[in-house]
Write a protein that holds these residues in place. Sequence first.
Motif, mmCIF file in Angstrom:
data_model
loop_
_atom_site.group_PDB
_atom_site.id
_atom_site.type_symbol
_atom_site.label_atom_id
_atom_site.label_comp_id
_atom_site.label_asym_id
_atom_site.label_seq_id
_atom_site.Cartn_x
_atom_site.Cartn_y
_atom_site.Cartn_z
ATOM 1 N N THR A 19 0.848 -1.184 0.000
ATOM 2 C CA THR A 19 0.000 0.000 0.000
ATOM 3 C C THR A 19 0.889 1.241 0.000
ATOM 4 N N ARG A 24 1.365 -4.441 3.530
ATOM 5 C CA ARG A 24 0.960 -5.380 2.488
ATOM 6 C C ARG A 24 -0.554 -5.496 2.494
ATOM 7 N N SER A 25 -1.135 -5.568 1.307
ATOM 8 C CA SER A 25 -2.569 -5.754 1.140
ATOM 9 C C SER A 25 -2.783 -6.986 0.269
ATOM 10 N N THR A 27 -5.517 -9.789 -1.726
ATOM 11 C CA THR A 27 -6.829 -9.895 -2.331
ATOM 12 C C THR A 27 -7.020 -11.278 -2.944
ATOM 13 N N ARG A 102 -9.696 -7.457 9.422
ATOM 14 C CA ARG A 102 -10.117 -6.078 9.147
ATOM 15 C C ARG A 102 -11.102 -5.584 10.194
#
Length: 108
Positions: A19, A24-25, A27, A102
């Motif tokens: 990001t 770290r992101s 998906t 989240r």
Amino acid sequence: MIARVFDSHGTIIISGQKTTRGARSYTLRISVTLKDLEVIKSLLVYGGSISQQNDKYSQLYRWTIASRKAAAFLQTVLPYLERHKNIATLAISFQQSLQEHRKCNNGR
């Protein structure tokens, strides 16, 4: 029929990227690529989008869906999967863990 199509022509990917803040992101993404546009269009009932790509010999269509909708699709077809059953189970668990993480971080 949809589960069979996904089992033979689908992919399950967990991708990561940095990001803007350096974290770290991750998906979950799934896709199905076929020549038959009508079959691809039938997948839109689950959400997602269709893109078109040309390969050397023909025109292909790709349906892609991500995150919670991808996990919901996998949950729906899971009982009918053979080839992708184990990775689909892991992908569903990944998405559930990500959502829980989240929720915890948003509740700070």
